[in-house]
Design a protein around this motif. Structure first.
Motif, PDB file in Angstrom:
ATOM      1  N   ILE A   1      -6.236  -2.633  -7.639  1.00  0.00           N
ATOM      2  CA  ILE A   1      -7.104  -1.737  -6.989  1.00  0.00           C
ATOM      3  C   ILE A   1      -7.367  -0.541  -8.122  1.00  0.00           C
ATOM      4  CG2 ILE A   1      -8.016  -0.395  -5.068  1.00  0.00           C
ATOM      5  CD1 ILE A   1      -6.266  -2.185  -3.176  1.00  0.00           C
ATOM      6  N   ALA A   2      -8.750  -0.591  -8.607  1.00  0.00           N
ATOM      7  CA  ALA A   2      -8.706   0.462  -9.514  1.00  0.00           C
ATOM      8  C   ALA A   2      -8.553   1.936  -8.755  1.00  0.00           C
ATOM      9  CB  ALA A   2     -10.212   0.400 -10.021  1.00  0.00           C
ATOM     10  N   LEU A   3      -7.957   2.676  -9.442  1.00  0.00           N
ATOM     11  CA  LEU A   3      -7.653   4.174  -9.036  1.00  0.00           C
ATOM     12  C   LEU A   3      -8.807   4.801  -8.166  1.00  0.00           C
ATOM     13  CD1 LEU A   3      -5.023   5.610  -8.302  1.00  0.00           C
ATOM     14  CD2 LEU A   3      -5.132   6.935 -10.396  1.00  0.00           C
ATOM     15  N   PRO A   4      -9.774   4.817  -8.883  1.00  0.00           N
ATOM     16  CA  PRO A   4     -11.018   5.786  -8.238  1.00  0.00           C
ATOM     17  C   PRO A   4     -11.439   5.064  -7.041  1.00  0.00           C
ATOM     18  CG  PRO A   4     -11.172   5.624 -10.553  1.00  0.00           C
ATOM     19  CD  PRO A   4     -10.150   4.613 -10.413  1.00  0.00           C
ATOM     20  N   ARG A   5     -11.308   3.720  -7.168  1.00  0.00           N
ATOM     21  CA  ARG A   5     -11.745   3.000  -5.730  1.00  0.00           C
ATOM     22  C   ARG A   5     -10.756   3.343  -4.634  1.00  0.00           C
ATOM     23  NH1 ARG A   5     -11.869  -3.413  -4.333  1.00  0.00           N
ATOM     24  NH2 ARG A   5     -13.248  -3.153  -2.469  1.00  0.00           N
ATOM     25  N   LEU A   6      -9.422   3.380  -4.832  1.00  0.00           N
ATOM     26  CA  LEU A   6      -8.417   3.534  -3.995  1.00  0.00           C
ATOM     27  C   LEU A   6      -8.466   4.931  -3.580  1.00  0.00           C
ATOM     28  CD1 LEU A   6      -5.819   2.524  -2.606  1.00  0.00           C
ATOM     29  CD2 LEU A   6      -4.495   3.630  -4.605  1.00  0.00           C
ATOM     30  N   PHE A   7      -8.919   5.779  -4.295  1.00  0.00           N
ATOM     31  CA  PHE A   7      -9.063   7.182  -3.559  1.00  0.00           C
ATOM     32  C   PHE A   7     -10.247   7.302  -2.828  1.00  0.00           C
ATOM     33  CE2 PHE A   7      -6.000   9.114  -6.868  1.00  0.00           C
ATOM     34  CZ  PHE A   7      -5.772   9.944  -6.403  1.00  0.00           C
ATOM     35  N   LYS A   8     -11.206   6.544  -3.107  1.00  0.00           N
ATOM     36  CA  LYS A   8     -12.586   6.502  -2.403  1.00  0.00           C
ATOM     37  C   LYS A   8     -12.177   5.873  -0.819  1.00  0.00           C
ATOM     38  CE  LYS A   8     -17.401   5.173  -2.463  1.00  0.00           C
ATOM     39  NZ  LYS A   8     -17.401   4.355  -1.265  1.00  0.00           N
ATOM     40  N   LEU A   9     -11.409   4.675  -0.958  1.00  0.00           N
ATOM     41  CA  LEU A   9     -11.224   4.160   0.352  1.00  0.00           C
ATOM     42  C   LEU A   9     -10.172   4.788   1.165  1.00  0.00           C
ATOM     43  CD1 LEU A   9     -10.515   0.406  -1.213  1.00  0.00           C
ATOM     44  CD2 LEU A   9     -12.575   1.235   0.282  1.00  0.00           C
ATOM     45  N   VAL A  10      -9.368   5.404   0.486  1.00  0.00           N
ATOM     46  CA  VAL A  10      -8.223   6.404   1.274  1.00  0.00           C
ATOM     47  C   VAL A  10      -9.015   7.642   1.999  1.00  0.00           C
ATOM     48  CG1 VAL A  10      -6.483   7.831   1.161  1.00  0.00           C
ATOM     49  CG2 VAL A  10      -6.409   5.792   0.082  1.00  0.00           C
TER      50      VAL A  10
ATOM     51  N   TYR B   1       0.886  -1.205  -0.060  1.00  0.00           N
ATOM     52  CA  TYR B   1       0.085   0.189  -0.057  1.00  0.00           C
ATOM     53  C   TYR B   1       0.780   1.171  -0.139  1.00  0.00           C
ATOM     54  CZ  TYR B   1      -4.053  -2.806   1.135  1.00  0.00           C
ATOM     55  OH  TYR B   1      -4.883  -3.980   0.991  1.00  0.00           O
ATOM     56  N   TRP B   2       1.969   1.237   0.554  1.00  0.00           N
ATOM     57  CA  TRP B   2       2.868   2.336   0.602  1.00  0.00           C
ATOM     58  C   TRP B   2       3.348   2.652  -0.631  1.00  0.00           C
ATOM     59  CZ3 TRP B   2       3.923   6.387   3.285  1.00  0.00           C
ATOM     60  CH2 TRP B   2       5.076   7.247   3.045  1.00  0.00           C
ATOM     61  N   ASP B   3       3.603   1.450  -1.781  1.00  0.00           N
ATOM     62  CA  ASP B   3       3.929   1.857  -2.878  1.00  0.00           C
ATOM     63  C   ASP B   3       3.004   2.370  -3.804  1.00  0.00           C
ATOM     64  OD1 ASP B   3       6.459   0.879  -3.030  1.00  0.00           O
ATOM     65  OD2 ASP B   3       6.044  -1.249  -3.720  1.00  0.00           O
ATOM     66  N   LEU B   4       1.590   2.007  -3.311  1.00  0.00           N
ATOM     67  CA  LEU B   4       0.469   2.559  -4.282  1.00  0.00           C
ATOM     68  C   LEU B   4       0.181   3.927  -3.865  1.00  0.00           C
ATOM     69  CD1 LEU B   4      -2.048  -0.377  -4.092  1.00  0.00           C
ATOM     70  CD2 LEU B   4      -0.897   0.203  -6.004  1.00  0.00           C
ATOM     71  N   ILE B   5       0.440   4.283  -2.522  1.00  0.00           N
ATOM     72  CA  ILE B   5      -0.030   5.776  -1.936  1.00  0.00           C
ATOM     73  C   ILE B   5       1.117   6.591  -1.706  1.00  0.00           C
ATOM     74  CG2 ILE B   5      -0.871   6.656   0.076  1.00  0.00           C
ATOM     75  CD1 ILE B   5      -2.799   4.606   0.349  1.00  0.00           C
ATOM     76  N   GLY B   6       2.221   5.979  -1.004  1.00  0.00           N
ATOM     77  CA  GLY B   6       3.382   6.789  -0.517  1.00  0.00           C
ATOM     78  C   GLY B   6       4.251   7.151  -1.789  1.00  0.00           C
ATOM     79  N   ASN B   7       4.487   6.072  -2.564  1.00  0.00           N
ATOM     80  CA  ASN B   7       5.687   6.389  -3.670  1.00  0.00           C
ATOM     81  C   ASN B   7       5.009   6.558  -5.001  1.00  0.00           C
ATOM     82  OD1 ASN B   7       7.723   5.535  -1.707  1.00  0.00           O
ATOM     83  ND2 ASN B   7       7.570   3.299  -2.085  1.00  0.00           N
TER      84      ASN B   7
END
Length: 504
Positions: free
Chosen positions: A434-443, A391-397
């Protein structure tokens, strides 16, 4: 048809094997009888075997690495089933140590340990003359680098246009960090500088602009480092991109002066921190001046435009979750562009194995041989850490959460991202795809309900979402259209206006 086929299974198509090209460049009179053929681990083993057999070679040499050993095992097993007379030779770091007990070794004819430029050529000469050695396992002697033909002419025009091109100004490493195979090296050996720079100039003249240096300690000898950087500064254009691995605590003023002359987008430094814990550093024989490393990272971030990719390793002997969290927070505060959270792996031959019993180190018996538990980290914590890293790769990096990340992390980056990653897994059940729109929604949902963030965070997340280029409705603010966000741009100062009714 070639009598000798050199091959490997790369992790991706855009990776080009430097090792294979070294072998090919040093075949001498055998080179006209040889061919280089690369595959990827995504291909089916039977399809790879078919393509190899279609070339009708007498000898096939495989480069074997931690990322391809499972797939290569399947391929060589198929080849020996279909063509028992085919002579198969293995080489590479994954079979250079503990090779006699490896499954992949049982079905092949020869296994070469160490740098094989001379050993592979000598073996091919013997096999083609029907005088192959009776021993399966061959140890390569350490050759002076001046005796090697450089491999860079073997990169094709297609390679230069479509693939990562790897180069090395030196081999080996003087440090003894026990998680790394380079701990077995006596020192670092440089290639003759004028000869190396001539080869780089030839690549430059052929149009190459992205150079990925694989040297373990590029800034070990500052005079050489400066000379290489000056070489590229003299040729600098808008497309130049250079990747180097730096020792974090060795950045004298002369090198800083060179670094500052490179424009944004032209330099990337990979900087291994691994751990800030002095006791763990001593345990794994890692010599690192933490104060100097912190000072240098801070300087690079403040006074250079280099992209900083830093590394931490989780699961080292003697390090618990609290110690790693402290190191992570310390590194986040230095604001590198990326923090690679790596999970310890037991590389074959690496001295880290000596701590197995004393520190309860349990490793995955299958590639990539990742640590499963220690006396301080149980399996469930280790699994959560694996998810944290992903998840850090997906969000932080990823750079997609550039505006909102600081609010997400607050003053306790590790603790808050631990909560975020745990909730992400509970809500999505996924760490990949994880589709990007869904990732933004979950975050957004977790940030508001679990981390206590407010509308200021929503503003920043909207700015990030606008930058991502997604179309249609904003997934975490019902009724808000992406086009409306884009009309305001991505300036954070403008985002507060978004809450004042941009409903379509």
């Amino acid at each position: 048809m070639p009598e000798i086929l050199l091959t490997t299974l790369n992790a991706r198509y855009n990776h080009a094997s430097l090792g294979l090209r070294y072998l090919y460049a040093n075949l001498g009179n055998l080179q006209p009888q040889a061919e280089l053929m690369e595959f990827t681990i995504a291909m089916r083993p039977l399809d790879i075997a078919e393509q190899i057999l279609a070339r009708q070679p007498k000898i096939v040499g495989f480069g074997v690495y931690i990322w391809n050993v499972a797939e290569t095992t399947a391929v060589v097993t198929l080849l020996k089933t279909l063509a028992p007379q085919l002579v198969i030779v293995l080489g590479g770091p994954e079979v250079s140590y503990e090779a006699t007990c490896r499954t992949i070794s049982t079905s092949v004819d020869y296994v070469i340990s160490g740098a094989a430029e001379q050993s592979f050529r000598d073996l091919c000469l013997a096999v083609l003359a029907n005088t192959g050695p009776s021993t399966k396992f061959i140890q390569s002697p350490l050759l002076p680098l001046a005796q090697l033909n450089l491999p860079y002419a073997e990169y094709t025009e297609t390679d230069l246009k479509q693939r990562f091109i790897y180069v090395e100004a030196s081999r080996g490493c003087p440090f003894k960090c026990e998680f790394c195979l380079s701990a077995l090296d006596k020192t670092a050996y440089p290639f003759e500088l004028a000869r190396f720079l001539e080869a780089m100039d030839q690549l430059w003249q052929r149009g190459l602009r992205h150079f990925k240096f694989v040297d373990r300690t590029f800034n070990l000898k500052i005079a050489t480092t400066q000379a290489i950087l000056e070489f590229f500064l003299a040729r600098l254009d808008a497309d130049t991109f250079l990747h180097f691995e730096l020792v974090p605590d060795h950045l004298p003023d002369a090198l800083k002066d060179c670094i500052q002359r490179f424009p944004a987008g032209s330099l990337q430094f990979e900087i291994g921190i691994q751990t800030f814990n002095p006791e763990v550093q001593a345990l794994i024989s890692r010599k690192q001046d933490n104060a100097k490393s912190i000072e240098n990272l801070r300087w690079l971030r403040q006074y250079s435009t280099a992209h900083l990719h830093t590394d931490l390793i989780f699961g080292l002997p003697g390090e618990d979750l609290a110690s790693f969290a402290q190191g992570f927070d310390q590194l986040v505060a230095l604001r590198p562009h990326e923090i690679q959270v790596g999970i310890l792996k037991r590389l074959r031959g690496a001295p880290i194995i000596r701590h197995t019993e004393a520190y309860g180190m349990l490793y995955n018996p299958y590639p990539p041989y990742n640590i499963l538990a220690t006396d301080r980290i149980d399996l469930f914590t280790m699994q959560q850490m694996n998810r944290f890293a992903r998840y850090w790769d997906l969000i932080g990096n990823s750079g997609r959460f550039e505006q909102s990340l600081a609010l997400l992390l607050g003053s306790s980056p590790f603790a808050r991202f631990w909560v975020l990653s745990e909730q992400l897994h509970q809500l999505s059940g996924q760490t990949h795809q994880i589709a990007l729109p869904r990732l933004f929604k979950l975050v957004h949902e977790i940030a508001i309900h679990e981390l206590g963030l407010d509308e200021a965070f929503t503003d920043q997340l909207l700015a990030d979402y606008a930058r991502s280029g997604q179309k249609g409705e904003i997934p975490f603010v019902p009724g808000l259209r992406q086009r409306a966000v884009q009309t305001l741009g991505v300036d954070a100062r403008k985002q507060r206006q978004l809450r004042h009714r941009l409903d379509s």
